[in-house]
Design a protein around this motif. Structure first.
Motif, PDB file in Angstrom:
ATOM      1  N   GLN A 119       5.054  -5.288   4.924  1.00 10.58           N
ATOM      2  CA  GLN A 119       4.855  -4.908   3.518  1.00 10.58           C
ATOM      3  C   GLN A 119       4.534  -6.162   2.712  1.00 10.58           C
ATOM      4  O   GLN A 119       5.243  -7.160   2.773  1.00 10.58           O
ATOM      5  CB  GLN A 119       6.116  -4.220   2.994  1.00 10.58           C
ATOM      6  CG  GLN A 119       5.985  -3.631   1.622  1.00 10.58           C
ATOM      7  CD  GLN A 119       7.208  -2.798   1.251  1.00 10.58           C
ATOM      8  OE1 GLN A 119       7.801  -2.143   2.093  1.00 10.58           O
ATOM      9  NE2 GLN A 119       7.575  -2.849  -0.007  1.00 10.58           N
ATOM     10  N   SER A 120       3.463  -6.102   1.931  1.00 12.25           N
ATOM     11  CA  SER A 120       2.946  -7.299   1.263  1.00 12.25           C
ATOM     12  C   SER A 120       3.822  -7.835   0.136  1.00 12.25           C
ATOM     13  O   SER A 120       3.659  -8.969  -0.285  1.00 12.25           O
ATOM     14  CB  SER A 120       1.545  -7.024   0.718  1.00 12.25           C
ATOM     15  OG  SER A 120       1.593  -5.986  -0.242  1.00 12.25           O
ATOM     16  N   ASN A 121       4.766  -7.020  -0.371  1.00 11.70           N
ATOM     17  CA  ASN A 121       5.660  -7.527  -1.418  1.00 11.70           C
ATOM     18  C   ASN A 121       7.099  -7.660  -0.917  1.00 11.70           C
ATOM     19  O   ASN A 121       8.002  -7.895  -1.694  1.00 11.70           O
ATOM     20  CB  ASN A 121       5.601  -6.640  -2.659  1.00 11.70           C
ATOM     21  CG  ASN A 121       6.083  -5.224  -2.398  1.00 11.70           C
ATOM     22  OD1 ASN A 121       6.315  -4.832  -1.266  1.00 11.70           O
ATOM     23  ND2 ASN A 121       6.206  -4.447  -3.444  1.00 11.70           N
ATOM     24  N   LYS A 149      -4.489  -6.095   2.685  1.00 10.05           N
ATOM     25  CA  LYS A 149      -5.871  -5.763   2.988  1.00 10.05           C
ATOM     26  C   LYS A 149      -5.924  -4.319   3.477  1.00 10.05           C
ATOM     27  O   LYS A 149      -4.951  -3.802   4.052  1.00 10.05           O
ATOM     28  CB  LYS A 149      -6.454  -6.738   4.000  1.00 10.05           C
ATOM     29  CG  LYS A 149      -5.874  -6.653   5.389  1.00 10.05           C
ATOM     30  CD  LYS A 149      -6.527  -7.677   6.303  1.00 10.05           C
ATOM     31  CE  LYS A 149      -5.986  -7.556   7.721  1.00 10.05           C
ATOM     32  NZ  LYS A 149      -6.577  -8.516   8.614  1.00 10.05           N
ATOM     33  N   PHE A 161       1.373 -10.331  -2.233  1.00 14.24           N
ATOM     34  CA  PHE A 161      -0.079 -10.220  -2.242  1.00 14.24           C
ATOM     35  C   PHE A 161      -0.473  -8.756  -2.126  1.00 14.24           C
ATOM     36  O   PHE A 161       0.355  -7.892  -1.846  1.00 14.24           O
ATOM     37  CB  PHE A 161      -0.702 -11.045  -1.106  1.00 14.24           C
ATOM     38  CG  PHE A 161      -0.194 -10.669   0.271  1.00 14.24           C
ATOM     39  CD1 PHE A 161      -0.836  -9.702   1.037  1.00 14.24           C
ATOM     40  CD2 PHE A 161       0.942 -11.274   0.796  1.00 14.24           C
ATOM     41  CE1 PHE A 161      -0.374  -9.358   2.299  1.00 14.24           C
ATOM     42  CE2 PHE A 161       1.417 -10.944   2.054  1.00 14.24           C
ATOM     43  CZ  PHE A 161       0.760  -9.975   2.809  1.00 14.24           C
ATOM     44  N   THR A 162      -1.744  -8.489  -2.336  1.00 11.97           N
ATOM     45  CA  THR A 162      -2.262  -7.137  -2.149  1.00 11.97           C
ATOM     46  C   THR A 162      -2.688  -7.026  -0.690  1.00 11.97           C
ATOM     47  O   THR A 162      -3.488  -7.842  -0.211  1.00 11.97           O
ATOM     48  CB  THR A 162      -3.480  -6.885  -3.075  1.00 11.97           C
ATOM     49  OG1 THR A 162      -3.039  -7.059  -4.427  1.00 11.97           O
ATOM     50  CG2 THR A 162      -4.009  -5.489  -2.890  1.00 11.97           C
ATOM     51  N   THR A 212      -1.263  -7.630   7.480  1.00 11.62           N
ATOM     52  CA  THR A 212      -1.646  -7.090   6.171  1.00 11.62           C
ATOM     53  C   THR A 212      -2.223  -8.152   5.246  1.00 11.62           C
ATOM     54  O   THR A 212      -2.798  -7.841   4.213  1.00 11.62           O
ATOM     55  CB  THR A 212      -0.444  -6.430   5.463  1.00 11.62           C
ATOM     56  OG1 THR A 212       0.583  -7.410   5.286  1.00 11.62           O
ATOM     57  CG2 THR A 212       0.081  -5.254   6.261  1.00 11.62           C
ATOM     58  N   SER A 213      -2.072  -9.416   5.612  1.00  9.83           N
ATOM     59  CA  SER A 213      -2.552 -10.521   4.785  1.00  9.83           C
ATOM     60  C   SER A 213      -4.018 -10.822   5.082  1.00  9.83           C
ATOM     61  O   SER A 213      -4.465 -10.712   6.228  1.00  9.83           O
ATOM     62  CB  SER A 213      -1.709 -11.767   5.085  1.00  9.83           C
ATOM     63  OG  SER A 213      -2.281 -12.917   4.508  1.00  9.83           O
ATOM     64  N   SER A 214      -4.746 -11.219   4.064  1.00  5.73           N
ATOM     65  CA  SER A 214      -6.161 -11.544   4.260  1.00  5.73           C
ATOM     66  C   SER A 214      -6.346 -12.748   5.181  1.00  5.73           C
ATOM     67  O   SER A 214      -7.391 -12.899   5.801  1.00  5.73           O
ATOM     68  CB  SER A 214      -6.834 -11.799   2.916  1.00  5.73           C
ATOM     69  OG  SER A 214      -6.204 -12.892   2.263  1.00  5.73           O
TER      70      SER A 214
END
Length: 99
Positions: free
Chosen positions: A61-63, A94, A91-92, A80-82
């Motif tokens: 989960q990005s947060n 991907k 982060f948001t 999930t990270s760019s």
């Protein structure tokens, strides 16, 4: 040879009460690393939809963050990270590839 029972018990108690963990100054520095936790294994305050430790609903989960030794976050896997690695801030995520 006789052992002073009171002194022996006091010694045992002193040893038992001695902290087994190093002082904060001796522990390695840690940092929050976002996007590396698997579902239910994040540390506290993961962001919207979570309230505290262990409340993340999805893997990476990005947060959601986990404390890691300082300097290691950006080398840890995060699909999930760019960048493909953990981030030092939320982060948001991907978009997931379409099946």
């Amino acid at each position: 040879m006789t052992i002073n029972r009171s002194a022996f018990l006091a010694g045992l108690l002193a040893v038992a009460l001695t902290p087994m963990v190093a002082d904060a100054a001796e522990r390695p520095a840690r940092e929050k690393c976002f996007g590396i936790s698997v579902a239910g294994h994040n540390d506290c305050a993961a962001g919207p939809g979570t309230s505290c430790a262990g409340t993340s609903k999805v893997d990476y989960q990005s947060n959601a963050w986990t404390l890691v030794p300082k300097g290691t976050c950006t080398t840890m896997k995060s699909p999930t990270s760019s960048t493909g690695f953990g981030q030092l801030a939320a982060f948001t995520a991907k978009p997931k590839p379409k099946a």
